[in-house]
Enzyme design. Sequence first.
Site, PDB file in Angstrom:
ATOM      1  N   ILE A 158       0.842  -1.202   0.000  1.00  0.00           N
ATOM      2  CA  ILE A 158       0.000   0.000   0.000  1.00  0.00           C
ATOM      3  C   ILE A 158       0.881   1.257   0.000  1.00  0.00           C
ATOM      4  CG2 ILE A 158      -1.938   1.176   1.138  1.00  0.00           C
ATOM      5  CD1 ILE A 158      -2.674  -1.588   2.355  1.00  0.00           C
ATOM      6  N   SER A 178      -6.585  -1.635  11.008  1.00  0.00           N
ATOM      7  CA  SER A 178      -7.150  -2.799  10.334  1.00  0.00           C
ATOM      8  C   SER A 178      -8.511  -3.168  10.912  1.00  0.00           C
ATOM      9  CB  SER A 178      -6.188  -3.972  10.544  1.00  0.00           C
ATOM     10  OG  SER A 178      -6.814  -5.181  10.195  1.00  0.00           O
ATOM     11  N   TYR A 200      -1.910  -9.647  16.110  1.00  0.00           N
ATOM     12  CA  TYR A 200      -1.877  -8.630  15.045  1.00  0.00           C
ATOM     13  C   TYR A 200      -2.940  -7.565  15.301  1.00  0.00           C
ATOM     14  CZ  TYR A 200      -2.833  -6.329  10.647  1.00  0.00           C
ATOM     15  OH  TYR A 200      -3.073  -5.366   9.695  1.00  0.00           O
ATOM     16  N   LYS A 251      -2.507  -3.417  16.503  1.00  0.00           N
ATOM     17  CA  LYS A 251      -3.065  -2.229  15.839  1.00  0.00           C
ATOM     18  C   LYS A 251      -3.912  -1.422  16.825  1.00  0.00           C
ATOM     19  CE  LYS A 251      -1.396  -2.716  11.695  1.00  0.00           C
ATOM     20  NZ  LYS A 251      -0.516  -1.708  11.112  1.00  0.00           N
ATOM     21  N   PHE A 261     -10.329  -2.637   5.448  1.00  0.00           N
ATOM     22  CA  PHE A 261     -10.913  -3.962   5.373  1.00  0.00           C
ATOM     23  C   PHE A 261      -9.977  -4.762   4.459  1.00  0.00           C
ATOM     24  CE2 PHE A 261     -14.743  -4.178   8.035  1.00  0.00           C
ATOM     25  CZ  PHE A 261     -14.502  -2.991   8.711  1.00  0.00           C
ATOM     26  N   ARG A 271      -8.890 -21.316   8.547  1.00  0.00           N
ATOM     27  CA  ARG A 271      -7.672 -20.681   9.045  1.00  0.00           C
ATOM     28  C   ARG A 271      -8.008 -20.059  10.395  1.00  0.00           C
ATOM     29  NH1 ARG A 271      -5.309 -15.953   5.272  1.00  0.00           N
ATOM     30  NH2 ARG A 271      -7.063 -14.877   6.228  1.00  0.00           N
ATOM     31  N   ASP A 305     -10.209 -16.427  11.622  1.00  0.00           N
ATOM     32  CA  ASP A 305     -10.963 -15.801  10.524  1.00  0.00           C
ATOM     33  C   ASP A 305     -12.438 -15.654  10.896  1.00  0.00           C
ATOM     34  OD1 ASP A 305      -9.303 -15.146   8.417  1.00  0.00           O
ATOM     35  OD2 ASP A 305      -9.464 -17.107   7.438  1.00  0.00           O
TER      36      ASP A 305
END
Length: 332
Positions: free
Chosen positions: A12, A116, A140, A144, A168, A281, A284
Site C-alpha cells: 500500500i 485494520s 496482530y 493495531k 478492510f 484458518r 478468521d
Amino acid sequence: MRILVVGGAGYIGSHMTKMLVETANEVVVLDSLVSGFRDAVLGGRLLVGDLADRALLDQVFSAHRFDGVMHFASSIQVGESVRQPAKYYRNNVANTLNLLEAMVRHGVGRLIFSSSAAIFGEPERLPIDEAHPVRPLSPYGRSKWMVEQALADYERAYGLRYVTLRYFNAAGADPLGMLGERHEPETHLIPLVLRAASGRRRAVEIFGADYPTPDGTCIRDYVHVVDLCRAHLLALERLMDGGASGAYNLGNGSGFSVREVIDAAQKVTGRNIAVKTAPRREGDPARLVADAARARRELGWRPVYPALETIVAHAWAWEKKSTAAPIQATPG
Ligand code: UDP
C-alpha cells in the site's frame, strides 16, 4: 506537502508514494526493505532503515521539516502473529512508539496510521461502523488497537494529531500496471487466486467451506488500494486544514465470499481456476463488511473502483506482468 512515508516500499505504501508524487508532494520514504522492494518506490527519496533505530529517526526528522507522516510499516499476518506475538508487538507497537516519540521530539504533529478491521474481531453486527465494539482476536489485531489507544493518549498529552484508517481487505493494483501486490510469502486471497489462474500455482485453497454464509465460505469487503491511498490523502489534508483526529473504517460496504472472488477471477481472466477445500484458518471471522459512512461524510471519500471485477482486473494485469518478466523472489 512534505511527507514522510514509512513503509513506502511495501504494497500500500508504494501506491501511496506514487500518488503523493503525482499530486506534487515532496516525499521521503523510510523502509527497512525487510518486506518492501526498492524498485517499488517510483518517486521521492528512499532511505533504507528501521523504526527500531531511534538515532536514524532523529537524523531523518532533523534533516527534513515534514508536514505529516504516513505510517504503513508493519507485520501483517494474522496466523504468524499467533505463533510469534513478540515479532508483532515489537514491530507494530514498540517501533511505532519510536516513530511517535521522534515526531513529538521534532514537533511533527500529523500522522496517518494504517490500522485494520482486525481490531473488531468477530463482528456483533454488520456492516461494521466506528461505534462497533473493539475485540481483536489476534496479536496482530491487538497490536493495531494498542497503537490506536496510544495515539489518543499522545494527542491529549503532546498534541499529536492523527487519523487512523481501518482497512478492510486491501486489494487490486495500480491501474496503469506499474505497481501491484508483492508479498513474500503471499498469503492474500486475490493474488493467490490469480497465481492459480496464471499457472504460477496449481490450485487455490479455500480455507473453510462450512461457515454460516450462503455458500459456506468467508465474506470480506475488498477495497481498491488506490481508493485506500486517496483516503490517506484526504485524511492528511483534513489535518492540514486543522480538522480533528479520528478513526475511519474503509471498505466498499459490500461483501464477497471466497467462492465469489474465485468466480470473478475466472470471469476476468477467462481461465479455469483449480480449487481445493482446506480447513479453516485460525482467527478468521465469517463475515467482515465495512460501514464507511463516516469516511464519506467527514473526509469526502468516494471509492473510484468499488467493483470487485475492476479490483480483480487490475490485480490480474499485475499478475500477468509479473509472470511475463518474473519479479525478484527475495525482498530488497
Ligand atoms: N483465503 C482462502 N484461501 C487463501 C487465502 C485466503 O480461502 O489461500 C480466505 C481467508 O480465509 C479469508 C479471505 O480469503 O476468509 C481473505 O483472506 P486474506 O488473507 O486475503 O485477507 P484477510 O481477510 O485475512 O485480511
